[in-house]
Design an enzyme around this catalytic site. Structure first.
Site, PDB file in Angstrom:
ATOM      1  N   LYS A   9       0.811  -1.217   0.000  1.00 27.52           N
ATOM      2  CA  LYS A   9       0.000   0.000   0.000  1.00 27.52           C
ATOM      3  C   LYS A   9       0.843   1.264   0.000  1.00 27.52           C
ATOM      4  CE  LYS A   9      -4.114  -1.969   2.183  1.00 27.52           C
ATOM      5  NZ  LYS A   9      -5.071  -1.875   3.316  1.00 27.52           N
ATOM      6  N   LYS A  43      -7.886 -10.677  -8.403  1.00 30.47           N
ATOM      7  CA  LYS A  43      -9.152 -10.934  -7.718  1.00 30.47           C
ATOM      8  C   LYS A  43     -10.152  -9.827  -8.059  1.00 30.47           C
ATOM      9  CE  LYS A  43      -8.059  -8.510  -3.409  1.00 30.47           C
ATOM     10  NZ  LYS A  43      -7.914  -8.624  -1.947  1.00 30.47           N
ATOM     11  N   LYS A  89     -12.926  -3.916  -5.346  1.00 29.76           N
ATOM     12  CA  LYS A  89     -13.531  -2.591  -5.419  1.00 29.76           C
ATOM     13  C   LYS A  89     -12.509  -1.544  -5.857  1.00 29.76           C
ATOM     14  CE  LYS A  89     -17.147   0.104  -4.298  1.00 29.76           C
ATOM     15  NZ  LYS A  89     -18.532  -0.088  -4.768  1.00 29.76           N
TER      16      LYS A  89
END
Length: 388
Positions: free
Chosen positions: A169, A251, A254
Protein backbone atom coordinates in the site's frame (compact mmCIF):
# COMPACT_ATOMS: atom_id res chain seq x y z
CA UNK A 1 -13.66 -30.36 -21.15
CA UNK A 2 -10.18 -31.78 -21.47
CA UNK A 3 -9.98 -35.47 -20.67
CA UNK A 4 -6.69 -35.06 -18.83
CA UNK A 5 -8.13 -32.63 -16.28
CA UNK A 6 -9.75 -33.86 -13.06
CA UNK A 7 -13.47 -33.32 -12.80
CA UNK A 8 -14.30 -30.53 -10.41
CA UNK A 9 -17.64 -29.83 -8.84
CA UNK A 10 -17.40 -26.16 -7.97
CA UNK A 11 -20.47 -26.00 -5.76
CA UNK A 12 -19.36 -29.05 -3.78
CA UNK A 13 -15.87 -27.64 -3.39
CA UNK A 14 -17.41 -24.61 -1.69
CA UNK A 15 -18.85 -26.85 1.02
CA UNK A 16 -15.80 -29.02 1.64
CA UNK A 17 -13.72 -28.85 4.76
CA UNK A 18 -10.14 -29.28 3.66
CA UNK A 19 -7.31 -30.61 5.75
CA UNK A 20 -5.65 -28.15 8.15
CA UNK A 21 -2.35 -26.52 7.39
CA UNK A 22 0.01 -25.46 10.13
CA UNK A 23 1.64 -22.12 9.45
CA UNK A 24 4.85 -21.13 11.17
CA UNK A 25 5.60 -17.62 12.32
CA UNK A 26 9.09 -16.20 12.72
CA UNK A 27 8.84 -16.69 16.47
CA UNK A 28 8.29 -20.39 15.97
CA UNK A 29 4.68 -20.39 17.11
CA UNK A 30 2.06 -21.87 14.83
CA UNK A 31 -1.64 -21.68 14.29
CA UNK A 32 -4.06 -24.01 12.60
CA UNK A 33 -5.69 -22.78 9.44
CA UNK A 34 -9.00 -24.43 8.59
CA UNK A 35 -11.93 -23.80 6.30
CA UNK A 36 -15.62 -23.40 7.11
CA UNK A 37 -18.23 -26.02 6.53
CA UNK A 38 -20.94 -23.91 4.96
CA UNK A 39 -23.80 -26.04 6.26
CA UNK A 40 -22.52 -26.76 9.76
CA UNK A 41 -21.09 -24.87 12.74
CA UNK A 42 -17.69 -23.29 12.45
CA UNK A 43 -14.96 -25.87 12.25
CA UNK A 44 -12.85 -25.41 15.31
CA UNK A 45 -9.10 -25.42 15.10
CA UNK A 46 -7.50 -27.42 17.84
CA UNK A 47 -5.69 -24.54 19.49
CA UNK A 48 -5.28 -25.05 23.19
CA UNK A 49 -6.68 -21.97 24.85
CA UNK A 50 -6.06 -23.40 28.31
CA UNK A 51 -2.63 -21.84 28.31
CA UNK A 52 -3.91 -18.37 27.52
CA UNK A 53 -6.92 -16.46 28.70
CA UNK A 54 -9.27 -16.88 31.62
CA UNK A 55 -11.70 -19.68 32.33
CA UNK A 56 -14.49 -17.68 30.76
CA UNK A 57 -12.47 -17.48 27.55
CA UNK A 58 -12.34 -21.27 27.31
CA UNK A 59 -16.08 -21.65 27.77
CA UNK A 60 -17.21 -20.27 24.42
CA UNK A 61 -16.20 -19.82 20.82
CA UNK A 62 -16.53 -16.33 19.42
CA UNK A 63 -16.20 -15.15 15.82
CA UNK A 64 -15.08 -11.66 14.85
CA UNK A 65 -14.70 -10.29 11.36
CA UNK A 66 -14.64 -6.81 9.90
CA UNK A 67 -15.21 -5.18 6.55
CA UNK A 68 -14.31 -1.67 5.45
CA UNK A 69 -17.12 0.67 4.39
CA UNK A 70 -16.28 0.76 0.71
CA UNK A 71 -19.91 1.31 -0.22
CA UNK A 72 -21.73 -1.53 -1.91
CA UNK A 73 -20.61 -5.17 -1.82
CA UNK A 74 -19.57 -6.89 -5.02
CA UNK A 75 -20.00 -10.60 -5.68
CA UNK A 76 -16.38 -11.28 -4.79
CA UNK A 77 -17.08 -9.92 -1.29
CA UNK A 78 -20.28 -11.89 -1.03
CA UNK A 79 -19.05 -15.32 -2.12
CA UNK A 80 -15.62 -14.86 -0.60
CA UNK A 81 -16.76 -13.90 2.90
CA UNK A 82 -20.26 -12.57 3.56
CA UNK A 83 -22.08 -15.73 2.51
CA UNK A 84 -20.07 -17.68 5.08
CA UNK A 85 -20.82 -15.04 7.71
CA UNK A 86 -24.52 -15.54 7.03
CA UNK A 87 -24.26 -19.31 7.28
CA UNK A 88 -22.35 -19.28 10.57
CA UNK A 89 -23.86 -16.24 12.33
CA UNK A 90 -24.95 -16.67 15.94
CA UNK A 91 -25.12 -14.74 19.18
CA UNK A 92 -21.37 -15.30 19.47
CA UNK A 93 -20.63 -13.66 16.11
CA UNK A 94 -19.54 -10.04 15.78
CA UNK A 95 -19.36 -8.39 12.37
CA UNK A 96 -17.98 -4.88 12.30
CA UNK A 97 -18.00 -2.13 9.71
CA UNK A 98 -14.45 -0.99 10.41
CA UNK A 99 -14.64 2.70 9.62
CA UNK A 100 -11.53 3.54 11.65
CA UNK A 101 -9.49 1.38 9.29
CA UNK A 102 -10.90 3.17 6.28
CA UNK A 103 -9.42 6.54 7.28
CA UNK A 104 -5.86 5.23 7.05
CA UNK A 105 -6.16 6.55 3.50
CA UNK A 106 -7.82 9.87 2.52
CA UNK A 107 -11.61 9.81 2.68
CA UNK A 108 -14.31 12.30 1.81
CA UNK A 109 -16.31 12.68 5.07
CA UNK A 110 -19.68 12.87 3.35
CA UNK A 111 -18.93 9.84 1.17
CA UNK A 112 -17.68 7.89 4.20
CA UNK A 113 -20.93 8.50 6.09
CA UNK A 114 -22.92 7.33 3.07
CA UNK A 115 -20.70 4.29 2.56
CA UNK A 116 -21.14 3.16 6.16
CA UNK A 117 -24.90 3.04 5.64
CA UNK A 118 -24.52 1.43 2.22
CA UNK A 119 -22.35 -1.31 3.71
CA UNK A 120 -24.85 -1.87 6.52
CA UNK A 121 -27.67 -2.15 3.96
CA UNK A 122 -25.55 -4.50 1.82
CA UNK A 123 -24.83 -6.86 4.71
CA UNK A 124 -28.46 -6.94 5.83
CA UNK A 125 -29.69 -7.46 2.27
CA UNK A 126 -27.30 -10.40 1.89
CA UNK A 127 -28.70 -12.12 4.97
CA UNK A 128 -26.87 -10.83 8.03
CA UNK A 129 -29.47 -10.90 10.81
CA UNK A 130 -28.80 -8.23 13.45
CA UNK A 131 -30.94 -10.17 15.93
CA UNK A 132 -28.88 -13.36 15.52
CA UNK A 133 -25.46 -11.71 15.61
CA UNK A 134 -23.88 -8.38 16.52
CA UNK A 135 -23.53 -6.00 13.57
CA UNK A 136 -21.93 -2.70 14.54
CA UNK A 137 -19.87 0.30 13.50
CA UNK A 138 -16.32 0.09 14.85
CA UNK A 139 -15.97 3.75 15.86
CA UNK A 140 -19.04 3.53 18.10
CA UNK A 141 -16.96 1.46 20.53
CA UNK A 142 -14.07 3.66 21.79
CA UNK A 143 -12.29 0.73 23.43
CA UNK A 144 -10.99 -0.32 20.00
CA UNK A 145 -8.69 2.71 19.94
CA UNK A 146 -7.85 2.45 23.65
CA UNK A 147 -6.78 -1.18 23.45
CA UNK A 148 -4.90 -0.44 20.24
CA UNK A 149 -2.73 2.05 22.13
CA UNK A 150 -1.88 -0.50 24.84
CA UNK A 151 -1.00 -3.10 22.21
CA UNK A 152 1.07 -0.61 20.21
CA UNK A 153 3.26 -0.23 23.30
CA UNK A 154 3.96 -3.98 23.14
CA UNK A 155 5.01 -4.26 19.50
CA UNK A 156 7.97 -2.96 17.54
CA UNK A 157 8.57 -0.97 14.38
CA UNK A 158 10.50 -3.75 12.61
CA UNK A 159 7.68 -6.26 13.16
CA UNK A 160 5.11 -3.92 11.61
CA UNK A 161 7.45 -2.97 8.79
CA UNK A 162 7.73 -6.58 7.65
CA UNK A 163 3.99 -6.97 7.05
CA UNK A 164 3.45 -7.30 3.29
CA UNK A 165 0.28 -5.23 3.01
CA UNK A 166 2.04 -2.14 4.32
CA UNK A 167 4.76 -2.54 1.72
CA UNK A 168 2.18 -2.93 -1.04
CA UNK A 169 0.00 0.00 0.00
CA UNK A 170 2.87 2.39 0.68
CA UNK A 171 4.97 1.51 -2.38
CA UNK A 172 3.65 4.43 -4.45
CA UNK A 173 3.26 6.93 -1.61
CA UNK A 174 5.67 9.74 -0.75
CA UNK A 175 4.08 10.81 2.54
CA UNK A 176 3.04 7.65 4.37
CA UNK A 177 0.42 8.16 7.12
CA UNK A 178 1.30 6.69 10.50
CA UNK A 179 -2.16 5.09 10.59
CA UNK A 180 -1.31 2.99 7.54
CA UNK A 181 1.78 1.70 9.33
CA UNK A 182 0.12 0.78 12.62
CA UNK A 183 -3.34 -0.30 11.45
CA UNK A 184 -2.46 -4.01 11.99
CA UNK A 185 -2.24 -3.18 15.70
CA UNK A 186 -5.77 -1.75 15.57
CA UNK A 187 -6.80 -4.92 13.74
CA UNK A 188 -5.34 -6.96 16.61
CA UNK A 189 -7.26 -4.80 19.07
CA UNK A 190 -10.48 -5.42 17.11
CA UNK A 191 -9.98 -9.15 17.59
CA UNK A 192 -8.70 -9.25 21.15
CA UNK A 193 -11.20 -6.72 22.50
CA UNK A 194 -13.95 -9.31 22.08
CA UNK A 195 -11.73 -12.25 23.01
CA UNK A 196 -12.45 -13.71 19.60
CA UNK A 197 -11.36 -17.31 19.16
CA UNK A 198 -11.97 -17.54 15.41
CA UNK A 199 -11.28 -14.88 12.80
CA UNK A 200 -12.41 -15.42 9.18
CA UNK A 201 -9.80 -13.87 6.89
CA UNK A 202 -8.41 -14.03 3.40
CA UNK A 203 -4.98 -15.51 2.86
CA UNK A 204 -3.53 -12.02 2.45
CA UNK A 205 -4.41 -11.29 6.10
CA UNK A 206 -2.83 -14.35 7.73
CA UNK A 207 0.25 -12.49 8.95
CA UNK A 208 -1.99 -9.96 10.65
CA UNK A 209 -3.65 -12.76 12.61
CA UNK A 210 -0.20 -13.96 13.58
CA UNK A 211 0.43 -10.46 14.94
CA UNK A 212 -2.77 -10.70 17.02
CA UNK A 213 -1.62 -14.05 18.37
CA UNK A 214 1.80 -12.63 19.15
CA UNK A 215 0.35 -9.62 20.98
CA UNK A 216 -2.04 -11.83 22.97
CA UNK A 217 0.89 -13.97 24.05
CA UNK A 218 3.11 -10.99 24.91
CA UNK A 219 0.35 -9.33 26.92
CA UNK A 220 -0.56 -12.52 28.80
CA UNK A 221 3.07 -13.26 29.62
CA UNK A 222 3.68 -9.74 30.85
CA UNK A 223 0.44 -8.93 32.67
CA UNK A 224 -1.34 -12.24 33.28
CA UNK A 225 -3.89 -14.28 31.32
CA UNK A 226 -6.53 -12.05 29.73
CA UNK A 227 -6.74 -12.95 26.03
CA UNK A 228 -7.44 -16.30 24.34
CA UNK A 229 -5.34 -17.19 21.31
CA UNK A 230 -7.31 -16.34 18.15
CA UNK A 231 -7.33 -18.80 15.25
CA UNK A 232 -7.42 -17.77 11.61
CA UNK A 233 -10.15 -19.39 9.56
CA UNK A 234 -9.56 -19.25 5.81
CA UNK A 235 -12.25 -19.99 3.28
CA UNK A 236 -11.66 -22.21 0.26
CA UNK A 237 -10.55 -19.35 -1.95
CA UNK A 238 -9.91 -21.57 -4.97
CA UNK A 239 -13.66 -21.90 -5.35
CA UNK A 240 -15.18 -18.92 -3.59
CA UNK A 241 -12.93 -16.02 -4.54
CA UNK A 242 -14.03 -14.64 -7.87
CA UNK A 243 -11.52 -13.12 -10.21
CA UNK A 244 -11.80 -9.87 -12.10
CA UNK A 245 -14.05 -10.15 -15.14
CA UNK A 246 -11.48 -8.15 -17.09
CA UNK A 247 -8.33 -9.83 -15.82
CA UNK A 248 -8.57 -13.37 -14.39
CA UNK A 249 -5.10 -13.02 -12.88
CA UNK A 250 -6.47 -10.52 -10.36
CA UNK A 251 -9.15 -10.93 -7.72
CA UNK A 252 -12.46 -9.12 -8.08
CA UNK A 253 -11.87 -5.89 -6.20
CA UNK A 254 -13.53 -2.59 -5.42
CA UNK A 255 -10.20 -0.84 -5.88
CA UNK A 256 -9.93 -1.86 -9.52
CA UNK A 257 -10.37 1.34 -11.58
CA UNK A 258 -12.29 -0.61 -14.24
CA UNK A 259 -15.90 -0.81 -13.01
CA UNK A 260 -16.59 -3.58 -15.54
CA UNK A 261 -14.19 -5.85 -13.64
CA UNK A 262 -16.74 -6.52 -10.90
CA UNK A 263 -20.46 -7.06 -10.42
CA UNK A 264 -21.95 -5.19 -7.50
CA UNK A 265 -25.06 -6.41 -5.72
CA UNK A 266 -26.89 -3.23 -6.76
CA UNK A 267 -26.08 -3.46 -10.47
CA UNK A 268 -29.29 -3.34 -12.50
CA UNK A 269 -30.03 -6.12 -15.02
CA UNK A 270 -28.74 -4.14 -17.98
CA UNK A 271 -25.47 -3.37 -16.20
CA UNK A 272 -24.99 -7.05 -15.35
CA UNK A 273 -25.56 -8.03 -18.98
CA UNK A 274 -23.13 -5.40 -20.19
CA UNK A 275 -20.43 -6.47 -17.72
CA UNK A 276 -20.82 -10.13 -18.62
CA UNK A 277 -20.67 -9.31 -22.32
CA UNK A 278 -17.44 -7.36 -21.74
CA UNK A 279 -15.91 -10.13 -19.61
CA UNK A 280 -12.63 -11.49 -20.94
CA UNK A 281 -12.66 -14.91 -22.63
CA UNK A 282 -10.26 -16.37 -25.20
CA UNK A 283 -10.04 -17.52 -28.82
CA UNK A 284 -11.68 -20.92 -28.16
CA UNK A 285 -15.44 -20.82 -28.59
CA UNK A 286 -16.37 -23.94 -26.59
CA UNK A 287 -17.53 -23.65 -22.97
CA UNK A 288 -15.07 -25.74 -20.92
CA UNK A 289 -13.85 -25.58 -17.35
CA UNK A 290 -10.05 -25.55 -17.45
CA UNK A 291 -8.80 -23.11 -14.79
CA UNK A 292 -5.13 -23.37 -15.74
CA UNK A 293 -5.53 -23.26 -19.52
CA UNK A 294 -8.65 -21.09 -19.75
CA UNK A 295 -8.84 -18.99 -16.57
CA UNK A 296 -11.16 -16.32 -17.97
CA UNK A 297 -13.85 -18.73 -19.20
CA UNK A 298 -13.45 -20.81 -16.05
CA UNK A 299 -14.05 -17.68 -13.98
CA UNK A 300 -17.40 -17.19 -15.73
CA UNK A 301 -18.28 -20.84 -15.04
CA UNK A 302 -17.42 -20.38 -11.35
CA UNK A 303 -19.64 -17.28 -11.24
CA UNK A 304 -22.44 -19.25 -12.91
CA UNK A 305 -21.98 -22.12 -10.47
CA UNK A 306 -21.97 -19.88 -7.41
CA UNK A 307 -25.18 -18.19 -8.47
CA UNK A 308 -27.06 -21.38 -9.36
CA UNK A 309 -25.51 -24.22 -7.35
CA UNK A 310 -24.84 -26.17 -10.54
CA UNK A 311 -21.49 -27.91 -10.82
CA UNK A 312 -18.99 -27.17 -13.55
CA UNK A 313 -19.51 -30.46 -15.40
CA UNK A 314 -23.25 -29.90 -15.70
CA UNK A 315 -22.80 -26.29 -16.78
CA UNK A 316 -20.39 -27.30 -19.53
CA UNK A 317 -22.68 -30.12 -20.66
CA UNK A 318 -25.79 -27.92 -20.78
CA UNK A 319 -23.97 -25.23 -22.76
CA UNK A 320 -21.96 -27.38 -25.14
CA UNK A 321 -24.11 -26.28 -28.09
CA UNK A 322 -23.30 -22.55 -27.74
CA UNK A 323 -20.13 -20.46 -27.94
CA UNK A 324 -18.63 -18.30 -25.20
CA UNK A 325 -20.24 -15.11 -26.53
CA UNK A 326 -23.69 -16.68 -26.14
CA UNK A 327 -22.69 -18.26 -22.84
CA UNK A 328 -21.99 -14.82 -21.38
CA UNK A 329 -25.70 -14.05 -21.73
CA UNK A 330 -26.55 -17.29 -19.90
CA UNK A 331 -24.26 -16.23 -17.06
CA UNK A 332 -25.82 -12.76 -16.98
CA UNK A 333 -29.29 -14.27 -16.69
CA UNK A 334 -28.17 -16.50 -13.78
CA UNK A 335 -26.52 -13.56 -12.01
CA UNK A 336 -29.58 -11.36 -12.40
CA UNK A 337 -31.85 -14.07 -11.06
CA UNK A 338 -29.55 -14.50 -8.06
CA UNK A 339 -29.25 -10.78 -7.36
CA UNK A 340 -32.94 -9.90 -7.77
CA UNK A 341 -34.04 -10.40 -4.12
CA UNK A 342 -30.78 -9.00 -2.71
CA UNK A 343 -31.03 -5.90 -4.90
CA UNK A 344 -34.68 -5.35 -3.93
CA UNK A 345 -33.94 -5.72 -0.20
CA UNK A 346 -30.97 -3.36 -0.44
CA UNK A 347 -33.01 -0.63 -2.14
CA UNK A 348 -35.75 -0.93 0.49
CA UNK A 349 -33.26 -0.67 3.35
CA UNK A 350 -31.49 2.34 1.88
CA UNK A 351 -34.78 4.25 1.81
CA UNK A 352 -34.78 4.27 5.61
CA UNK A 353 -31.38 5.47 6.87
CA UNK A 354 -32.74 5.95 10.39
CA UNK A 355 -33.52 2.24 10.55
CA UNK A 356 -29.98 1.39 9.50
CA UNK A 357 -28.57 3.81 12.07
CA UNK A 358 -30.73 2.25 14.79
CA UNK A 359 -29.44 -1.23 13.93
CA UNK A 360 -25.83 -0.03 14.11
CA UNK A 361 -26.58 1.74 17.41
CA UNK A 362 -28.11 -1.41 18.89
CA UNK A 363 -25.19 -3.49 17.70
CA UNK A 364 -22.76 -0.92 19.04
CA UNK A 365 -24.37 -1.08 22.48
CA UNK A 366 -24.15 -4.88 22.53
CA UNK A 367 -20.53 -4.81 21.36
CA UNK A 368 -19.70 -2.14 23.95
CA UNK A 369 -20.99 -4.39 26.76
CA UNK A 370 -18.35 -6.98 25.83
CA UNK A 371 -15.66 -4.40 25.09
CA UNK A 372 -16.08 -2.61 28.42
CA UNK A 373 -15.58 -5.84 30.37
CA UNK A 374 -12.40 -6.64 28.46
CA UNK A 375 -11.09 -3.10 28.77
CA UNK A 376 -11.70 -3.19 32.52
CA UNK A 377 -9.59 -6.35 32.73
CA UNK A 378 -6.86 -4.77 30.62
CA UNK A 379 -6.72 -1.61 32.73
CA UNK A 380 -6.50 -3.63 35.93
CA UNK A 381 -3.79 -5.85 34.50
CA UNK A 382 -1.68 -3.00 33.12
CA UNK A 383 -2.08 -0.83 36.23
CA UNK A 384 -4.22 1.95 34.76
CA UNK A 385 -6.93 1.60 37.42
CA UNK A 386 -6.41 3.69 40.52
CA UNK A 387 -8.99 3.59 43.30
CA UNK A 388 -9.13 4.86 46.86
Amino acid sequence: MSAGLPRLCVSRTLHRLVRPTVLESKSGSSFLDRKFLSDSPLACSHNNNSEEGTKSNKASRRIFSGIQPTGVLHLGNYFGAVRQWVQTQSENSLFSIVDLHSITLPQDPKALKENILKMAASLLACGIDHEKCILFQQSKVPQHAELSWVLSCLTTLPRLGHLPQFKEKSARMTDIPLGLYIYPVLQSADILLYKATHVPVGEDQLQHIQLAQHLARVFNNKFGPVFPRPSAVVYDESASRLKSLRNPDKKMSKSDPDAKSRIEITDDPDAVVEKCKKAMTDFTSAVTYEPTVRPAVSNLIILHSLCTGLDANRICHENQHIDTAQYKLVVAEAVNEFLRPIRHRYMELLKDPNYLISILDQGGARAADIAQDTWREVKNAVGLTVSS
